[in-house]
Design a protein around this motif. Structure first.
Motif, PDB file in Angstrom:
ATOM      1  N   TYR A  55       0.779  -1.181  -0.050  1.00 51.00           N
ATOM      2  CA  TYR A  55      -0.063   0.058   0.103  1.00 51.00           C
ATOM      3  C   TYR A  55       0.983   1.219  -0.011  1.00 51.00           C
ATOM      4  O   TYR A  55       0.222   2.473   0.088  1.00 51.00           O
ATOM      5  CB  TYR A  55      -1.123   0.157   1.221  1.00 51.00           C
ATOM      6  CG  TYR A  55      -1.750  -1.420   1.203  1.00 51.00           C
ATOM      7  CD1 TYR A  55      -2.868  -1.134   0.367  1.00 51.00           C
ATOM      8  CD2 TYR A  55      -1.851  -2.305   2.276  1.00 51.00           C
ATOM      9  CE1 TYR A  55      -3.817  -2.366   0.344  1.00 51.00           C
ATOM     10  CE2 TYR A  55      -2.457  -3.243   2.077  1.00 51.00           C
ATOM     11  CZ  TYR A  55      -3.438  -3.584   1.346  1.00 51.00           C
ATOM     12  OH  TYR A  55      -4.244  -4.631   1.284  1.00 51.00           O
ATOM     13  N   THR A 110       3.347   4.152  -1.484  1.00 54.34           N
ATOM     14  CA  THR A 110       3.649   4.732  -2.914  1.00 54.34           C
ATOM     15  C   THR A 110       4.742   5.417  -2.963  1.00 54.34           C
ATOM     16  O   THR A 110       5.308   5.620  -4.171  1.00 54.34           O
ATOM     17  CB  THR A 110       2.210   5.541  -3.224  1.00 54.34           C
ATOM     18  OG1 THR A 110       2.041   6.637  -2.324  1.00 54.34           O
ATOM     19  CG2 THR A 110       0.994   4.516  -3.528  1.00 54.34           C
ATOM     20  N   GLN A 111       4.921   6.178  -1.954  1.00 56.82           N
ATOM     21  CA  GLN A 111       6.191   7.265  -2.180  1.00 56.82           C
ATOM     22  C   GLN A 111       7.328   7.116  -1.350  1.00 56.82           C
ATOM     23  O   GLN A 111       8.259   7.628  -1.314  1.00 56.82           O
ATOM     24  CB  GLN A 111       5.588   8.806  -1.603  1.00 56.82           C
ATOM     25  CG  GLN A 111       4.579   9.174  -2.176  1.00 56.82           C
ATOM     26  CD  GLN A 111       4.764   9.594  -3.712  1.00 56.82           C
ATOM     27  OE1 GLN A 111       5.813  10.111  -3.966  1.00 56.82           O
ATOM     28  NE2 GLN A 111       3.648   9.061  -4.671  1.00 56.82           N
ATOM     29  N   LYS A 152       4.944  -4.852  -4.801  1.00 55.93           N
ATOM     30  CA  LYS A 152       5.739  -3.744  -4.353  1.00 55.93           C
ATOM     31  C   LYS A 152       6.376  -3.777  -3.089  1.00 55.93           C
ATOM     32  O   LYS A 152       5.904  -4.416  -2.156  1.00 55.93           O
ATOM     33  CB  LYS A 152       4.754  -2.342  -4.146  1.00 55.93           C
ATOM     34  CG  LYS A 152       4.432  -1.866  -5.636  1.00 55.93           C
ATOM     35  CD  LYS A 152       3.592  -0.677  -5.278  1.00 55.93           C
ATOM     36  CE  LYS A 152       2.445  -0.629  -4.722  1.00 55.93           C
ATOM     37  NZ  LYS A 152       1.579   0.609  -4.443  1.00 55.93           N
TER      38      LYS A 152
END
Length: 382
Positions: A123, A125-126, A143
């Motif tokens: 979850y 993203t950055q 990821k």
């Protein structure tokens, strides 16, 4: 009453954690890892609080506050890129090994074990250097990172002694923010450069940083050739299946090679415990340095469990020890559910014929043998 019992459990846990940090001399070790204190709170106190929080099964954001400092202080320490978490884990492992050596038979072979596991961040993203990594179990890309881990074993005890949080060397596989620093003069810069190197090169770096044993040699690849000794191990379940082991230690006997390889599976037990109990890939920290700090705390928590297991000299597993050192509330809820189940089985027994009744009782007794002793005592008292 439950609150009092939980408070007593936490106090006992705090005492065990403090005994562990005193054994390894953590207060002195924190001075060797480039930690710079900006307040009256020592890094040792922060680490002790983090270890306790791990055993209570709480995240950093849901942990009990302490009057000495806030969770923000903890996050600032984890995110401090100047702290050399790798060296801290090496030092902790080294002190534990020195403590264990008097109890290890000199004829016993010691081994370094290296492997990697998926550190998923589905979850995120950055997060810095977040990458697409291949999950060999699910056969798809996820990821996250690869947690490359170096461990030490004497066949009885496994200790993680070094690590690297690996990203990807390919720019197209990097999904998160780029490295915020590339200055190789800093610990943070070297850490990020290492994360984007080939894993086999980093593996050699971890061994070099930790220890040097004669049973490990540098492997030469490319056009150069070197001798290997192969051992074929048959699969007892399938006659047409076998495992091939290779080593550059030509003087080792086949049985010795098999024994050394068997110890390699202890690192898989560490990965299982780290993910199942110690929230290895459940951290809410977004900073890359903070994730490295989180990984170091997970390893130190496992070191504490391994120390407790060796200290008690019994047959309890790491998982049993985690539950014993955990807070009381979840165990009580589980025991209540099991009491209901057992009462239901007793009702069924009363309506069954003698042959079926004996079979069910035998199954119940066998079920009890697989439960932790603490849970069994709660059930028999209910």
């Amino acid at each position: 009453m439950n609150i009092i019992r939980q408070k007593n459990t936490e106090n006992e846990l705090h005492n065990i954690v403090h005994q562990f940090t005193s054994l390894i001399g953590l207060s002195k070790l924190t001075k060797l890892v480039n930690y710079r204190r900006h307040s009256e709170i020592s890094l040792m106190k922060v680490i002790e609080w983090l270890l306790t929080t791990k055993f209570l099964g709480r995240s950093l954001y849901r942990a009990h506050e302490t009057p000495n400092f806030t969770s923000r202080t903890v996050r600032n320490n984890l995110n401090d890129g100047r702290i050399n978490w790798q060296r801290l884990i090496c030092q902790v492992g080294s002190h534990l090994i020195k403590h264990l050596r008097p109890f290890i038979d000199r004829r016993r072979r010691l081994a370094l074990i290296i492997d990697d596991t998926l550190f998923s961040r589905e979850y995120a993203t950055q997060t810095e250097l977040l990458a697409r990594v291949f999950d060999h179990d699910k056969q798809l890309y996820i990821k996250g990172y690869r947690a490359l881990t170096l461990g030490w074993s004497d066949a009885n005890t496994f200790l993680p002694i070094n690590f690297a949080l690996m990203s990807s060397k390919k720019p197209q596989n990097v999904l998160g923010k780029s490295a915020k620093t590339t200055d190789q003069r800093t610990i943070a810069g070297r850490r990020r450069r290492q994360a984007q190197q080939k894993m086999n090169l980093v593996s050699l770096q971890l061994v070099k940083q930790a220890y040097q044993y004669s049973c490990f040699v540098e492997a030469h690849v490319g056009n150069q050739k070197f001798k290997l000794r192969l051992v074929f191990v048959a699969n007892r379940a399938r006659q047409d299946d076998y495992l091939v082991l290779a080593t550059t230690q030509l003087g080792l006997q086949p049985q010795e090679i098999i024994q050394l390889y068997a110890r390699r599976w202890q690192i898989e037990n560490y990965f299982k415990v780290a993910k199942q109990y110690l929230r290895l890939d459940k951290s809410q920290v977004q900073n890359y340095d903070g994730l490295c700090g989180h990984l170091a705390i997970v390893m130190m928590t496992y070191d504490l469990l391994a120390w407790q297991e060796r200290q008690n000299q019994d047959d309890r597993t790491i998982g049993d020890l985690f539950f014993i050192m955990n807070e009381a509330m979840p165990d009580i809820e589980l025991s209540q559910a099991l009491v209901w189940l057992l009462n239901s089985l007793k009702t069924i027994i009363n309506h069954e014929v003698y042959a079926r009744r004996a079979q069910i009782i035998q199954m119940m007794n066998q079920f009890f043998t697989f439960l932790p002793k603490r849970l069994v005592s709660l059930l028999t008292a209910s």
